[in-house]
Structure formats: C-alpha cells, structure tokens
Design a protein around this motif. Structure first.
Motif, PDB file in Angstrom:
ATOM      1  N   TRP A  53      -1.472  39.872  68.630  1.00  0.00           N
ATOM      2  CA  TRP A  53      -1.843  39.423  67.288  1.00  0.00           C
ATOM      3  C   TRP A  53      -0.856  39.966  66.251  1.00  0.00           C
ATOM      4  O   TRP A  53      -0.387  39.243  65.377  1.00  0.00           O
ATOM      5  CB  TRP A  53      -3.259  39.885  66.975  1.00  0.00           C
ATOM      6  CG  TRP A  53      -3.819  39.382  65.678  1.00  0.00           C
ATOM      7  CD1 TRP A  53      -4.475  38.208  65.458  1.00  0.00           C
ATOM      8  CD2 TRP A  53      -3.777  40.062  64.408  1.00  0.00           C
ATOM      9  NE1 TRP A  53      -4.847  38.108  64.145  1.00  0.00           N
ATOM     10  CE2 TRP A  53      -4.430  39.227  63.481  1.00  0.00           C
ATOM     11  CE3 TRP A  53      -3.268  41.275  63.986  1.00  0.00           C
ATOM     12  CZ2 TRP A  53      -4.576  39.577  62.135  1.00  0.00           C
ATOM     13  CZ3 TRP A  53      -3.403  41.638  62.651  1.00  0.00           C
ATOM     14  CH2 TRP A  53      -4.056  40.791  61.744  1.00  0.00           C
ATOM     15  N   ILE A  54      -0.541  41.267  66.345  1.00  0.00           N
ATOM     16  CA  ILE A  54       0.395  41.886  65.398  1.00  0.00           C
ATOM     17  C   ILE A  54       1.757  41.211  65.485  1.00  0.00           C
ATOM     18  O   ILE A  54       2.397  40.931  64.464  1.00  0.00           O
ATOM     19  CB  ILE A  54       0.504  43.405  65.672  1.00  0.00           C
ATOM     20  CG1 ILE A  54      -0.799  44.096  65.270  1.00  0.00           C
ATOM     21  CG2 ILE A  54       1.678  44.008  64.911  1.00  0.00           C
ATOM     22  CD1 ILE A  54      -0.847  45.563  65.622  1.00  0.00           C
ATOM     23  N   HIS A  60       4.636  35.367  61.079  1.00  0.00           N
ATOM     24  CA  HIS A  60       4.085  34.580  59.978  1.00  0.00           C
ATOM     25  C   HIS A  60       4.490  35.173  58.629  1.00  0.00           C
ATOM     26  O   HIS A  60       4.848  34.445  57.702  1.00  0.00           O
ATOM     27  CB  HIS A  60       2.556  34.527  60.099  1.00  0.00           C
ATOM     28  CG  HIS A  60       1.896  33.713  59.035  1.00  0.00           C
ATOM     29  ND1 HIS A  60       1.646  32.360  59.175  1.00  0.00           N
ATOM     30  CD2 HIS A  60       1.456  34.038  57.792  1.00  0.00           C
ATOM     31  CE1 HIS A  60       1.072  31.902  58.078  1.00  0.00           C
ATOM     32  NE2 HIS A  60       0.945  32.902  57.237  1.00  0.00           N
ATOM     33  N   MET A  61       4.432  36.498  58.515  1.00  0.00           N
ATOM     34  CA  MET A  61       4.723  37.151  57.235  1.00  0.00           C
ATOM     35  C   MET A  61       6.216  37.240  56.959  1.00  0.00           C
ATOM     36  O   MET A  61       6.613  37.622  55.859  1.00  0.00           O
ATOM     37  CB  MET A  61       4.098  38.551  57.209  1.00  0.00           C
ATOM     38  CG  MET A  61       2.577  38.547  57.163  1.00  0.00           C
ATOM     39  SD  MET A  61       1.886  40.196  56.801  1.00  0.00           S
ATOM     40  CE  MET A  61       2.452  41.113  58.224  1.00  0.00           C
ATOM     41  N   PHE A  62       7.031  36.925  57.949  1.00  0.00           N
ATOM     42  CA  PHE A  62       8.483  36.994  57.760  1.00  0.00           C
ATOM     43  C   PHE A  62       8.925  36.125  56.584  1.00  0.00           C
ATOM     44  O   PHE A  62       9.868  36.449  55.869  1.00  0.00           O
ATOM     45  CB  PHE A  62       9.193  36.545  59.040  1.00  0.00           C
ATOM     46  CG  PHE A  62      10.686  36.725  58.989  1.00  0.00           C
ATOM     47  CD1 PHE A  62      11.249  37.986  59.114  1.00  0.00           C
ATOM     48  CD2 PHE A  62      11.524  35.640  58.793  1.00  0.00           C
ATOM     49  CE1 PHE A  62      12.622  38.160  59.063  1.00  0.00           C
ATOM     50  CE2 PHE A  62      12.908  35.806  58.735  1.00  0.00           C
ATOM     51  CZ  PHE A  62      13.457  37.068  58.872  1.00  0.00           C
ATOM     52  N   GLY A  63       8.199  35.010  56.363  1.00  0.00           N
ATOM     53  CA  GLY A  63       8.525  34.139  55.233  1.00  0.00           C
ATOM     54  C   GLY A  63       7.873  34.556  53.931  1.00  0.00           C
ATOM     55  O   GLY A  63       7.971  33.847  52.926  1.00  0.00           O
ATOM     56  N   GLY A  64       7.148  35.696  53.944  1.00  0.00           N
ATOM     57  CA  GLY A  64       6.531  36.201  52.716  1.00  0.00           C
ATOM     58  C   GLY A  64       5.197  35.573  52.379  1.00  0.00           C
ATOM     59  O   GLY A  64       4.722  35.696  51.246  1.00  0.00           O
ATOM     60  N   PRO A 103       6.262  47.061  59.545  1.00  0.00           N
ATOM     61  CA  PRO A 103       7.390  47.610  58.784  1.00  0.00           C
ATOM     62  C   PRO A 103       7.069  47.646  57.295  1.00  0.00           C
ATOM     63  O   PRO A 103       6.179  46.919  56.824  1.00  0.00           O
ATOM     64  CB  PRO A 103       8.536  46.638  59.091  1.00  0.00           C
ATOM     65  CG  PRO A 103       7.906  45.415  59.631  1.00  0.00           C
ATOM     66  CD  PRO A 103       6.599  45.816  60.242  1.00  0.00           C
ATOM     67  N   LYS A 104       7.777  48.481  56.573  1.00  0.00           N
ATOM     68  CA  LYS A 104       7.462  48.715  55.160  1.00  0.00           C
ATOM     69  C   LYS A 104       7.415  47.437  54.343  1.00  0.00           C
ATOM     70  O   LYS A 104       6.535  47.250  53.495  1.00  0.00           O
ATOM     71  CB  LYS A 104       8.497  49.665  54.547  1.00  0.00           C
ATOM     72  CG  LYS A 104       7.978  51.060  54.312  1.00  0.00           C
ATOM     73  CD  LYS A 104       9.021  51.896  53.575  1.00  0.00           C
ATOM     74  CE  LYS A 104       8.426  53.251  53.230  1.00  0.00           C
ATOM     75  NZ  LYS A 104       9.405  54.081  52.491  1.00  0.00           N
ATOM     76  N   LEU A 109       2.015  43.273  52.151  1.00  0.00           N
ATOM     77  CA  LEU A 109       1.476  41.932  52.325  1.00  0.00           C
ATOM     78  C   LEU A 109       0.301  41.947  53.309  1.00  0.00           C
ATOM     79  O   LEU A 109      -0.705  41.252  53.101  1.00  0.00           O
ATOM     80  CB  LEU A 109       2.567  40.986  52.822  1.00  0.00           C
ATOM     81  CG  LEU A 109       2.200  39.501  52.940  1.00  0.00           C
ATOM     82  CD1 LEU A 109       1.702  38.952  51.615  1.00  0.00           C
ATOM     83  CD2 LEU A 109       3.412  38.702  53.423  1.00  0.00           C
ATOM     84  N   PHE A 110       0.419  42.758  54.368  1.00  0.00           N
ATOM     85  CA  PHE A 110      -0.684  42.903  55.318  1.00  0.00           C
ATOM     86  C   PHE A 110      -1.918  43.454  54.619  1.00  0.00           C
ATOM     87  O   PHE A 110      -3.040  42.972  54.818  1.00  0.00           O
ATOM     88  CB  PHE A 110      -0.274  43.823  56.469  1.00  0.00           C
ATOM     89  CG  PHE A 110      -1.424  44.240  57.344  1.00  0.00           C
ATOM     90  CD1 PHE A 110      -1.971  43.360  58.265  1.00  0.00           C
ATOM     91  CD2 PHE A 110      -1.957  45.515  57.235  1.00  0.00           C
ATOM     92  CE1 PHE A 110      -3.039  43.743  59.066  1.00  0.00           C
ATOM     93  CE2 PHE A 110      -3.025  45.910  58.030  1.00  0.00           C
ATOM     94  CZ  PHE A 110      -3.565  45.028  58.945  1.00  0.00           C
TER      95      PHE A 110
END
Length: 232
Positions: A53-54, A60-64, A103-104, A109-110
């Motif tokens: 999942w992580i 997914h969050m790579f694009g912000g 990562p920081k 965002l998480f």
C-alpha cells in the motif's frame, strides 16, 4: 536370577515412560509452534499488504496529489476490523508507524490526506451522538441534520453508516421575503466503534426523521466474547 529379571523389567518400563514423555513433549511443542505460526500469519499478511500500500500511494503522491479516500478504505477494510481486538486504537498506532516511512517531501501530503480521510470517516462533525443504557439495552442515538437516506451495517467490531444529508440555504430581502434558495446533498460514510457493553449480534434499528436509533441488547459476557475474537 529373579532379581535380574525384575531389574530388567523396571528398566524397560522406565525407558517406555521416557519415550512416551518425549513423544508428548514433542507433540505439545509442535502444536504450540503451529498455533504460533497460525496466529502470526494474519499480522504477516497485513504487513505485506501495508508495504504494498505504501509503495502504491508513494507513486500516487509523486505528482503532488492527495491520497484518495478509497485507498485508505481499501487498507482499513472489514477484514482489518475483524482481525483486531481494538481496531480504532490500531489505526492510530499504524498512523504513527507509517508517517516516518514516507520521504520528507511526501510526508506532509500523507499527513493532510490522512487527516482528511480520518475526519471524514471517523469524525462525528455534523452528528449529535448519545448513548443510553438501560437494564437490558444499550441505545446509540445519532441525530443527523438533513438526513435523507442511509444504510447501516453492523458487525462484531464496528458500525458503518453511509448516508446522505441535505443542506438548504436561503436568503431574504429587507422585508423578509425569500429571494434565494439552494439545496445540496452530500454523501457521507462513517465508521464508529460498538458501544461498550453492547452485543453487536443482537440489535435493531429505528428511524425517526433526522434520528437513527441503534438498539443493542446488553452483552452478557463482553470480556469472553472479545477474548475469543480474532486479533493480530
């Protein structure tokens, strides 16, 4: 000669008893080891699921973009709730454990995504809740302004309620005449714990306008039921 035979018989008996005890000890050890493995399996499976999942939400969050609610729902599903003694406390523990794994540049965002999901699913903003206890029943009363439709699902570990709530906004002029009116309907899903002392398997639901009453029979042996329940 008789003494020798007697000693031989005693030795044979002792050897037989020793072999029997060793066999029983091996059986007990094997059973305990097998049970330990079986008990650890759900936890190991969830750790693998969590790691996967992580990895997926990082992409997914790579694009912000924030993590969609459905991704959290996939992780904290009914199987998760069914395996844990106190799933709501476990969710908080997992939050604390998972946050440092990002990562920081993704951690903030998480955290925002988590807070939004948690408030939407677990928060009771907009709901007035009250629990009453009688000699035979535990009654959970939920007052939801604008309630226009709902479904309630209850299992041994949680209450899940999906509902629509209608909001009406109006404006009036100086003379008190209505000059504007708008209606909007929003869909919500909430997950909440079973009230303390309630038997989740024996309940009925009563609808009264904007109010939902979930009436549980009292649990005759809450500690026994919970102790026997599955947990990781």
């Amino acid at each position: 000669m008789k003494a020798a035979v007697g000693r031989s018989g005693i030795v044979s008996t002792l050897l037989l008893l020793a072999a029997t005890c060793l066999g029983q000890a091996y059986y007990v050890h094997a059973e305990a080891e097998n049970k330990a493995k079986q008990g650890a399996a759900p936890a190991d499976d969830f750790r693998k699921e969590q790691d996967k999942w992580i990895s997926e939400v990082r992409k997914h969050m790579f694009g912000g973009t924030p993590i969609p609610f459905r991704r959290f729902d996939d992780l904290f599903n009914d199987d998760f709730f069914g395996r844990r003694f106190d799933p709501f406390a476990e969710i908080e523990n997992l939050h604390r454990q998972m946050s440092p794994l990002f990562p920081k540049d993704q951690r903030l965002l998480f955290e925002h995504s988590w807070d939004d999901w948690f408030q939407d699913r677990m928060g009771v903003t907009g709901i007035e809740s009250e629990t009453k206890t009688t000699d035979k029943e535990v009654i959970l009363i939920l007052k939801i302004p604008g309630l226009s439709g709902e479904s309630v699902n209850i299992n041994d570990d949680r209450i899940r309620i999906a509902y629509d709530a209608k909001t009406v906004q109006t404006r009036t002029d100086a003379k008190g005449r209505e000059v504007f009116k708008s209606e909007s309907v929003r869909h919500f899903e909430k997950v909440m714990p079973i009230p303390e002392g309630a038997n989740p398997q024996k309940n009925r639901i009563v609808h009264e306008g904007d109010t939902i009453k979930i009436i549980f029979e009292k649990d005759a042996a809450p500690q026994k039921r919970k102790a026997e329940g599955p947990h990781a």
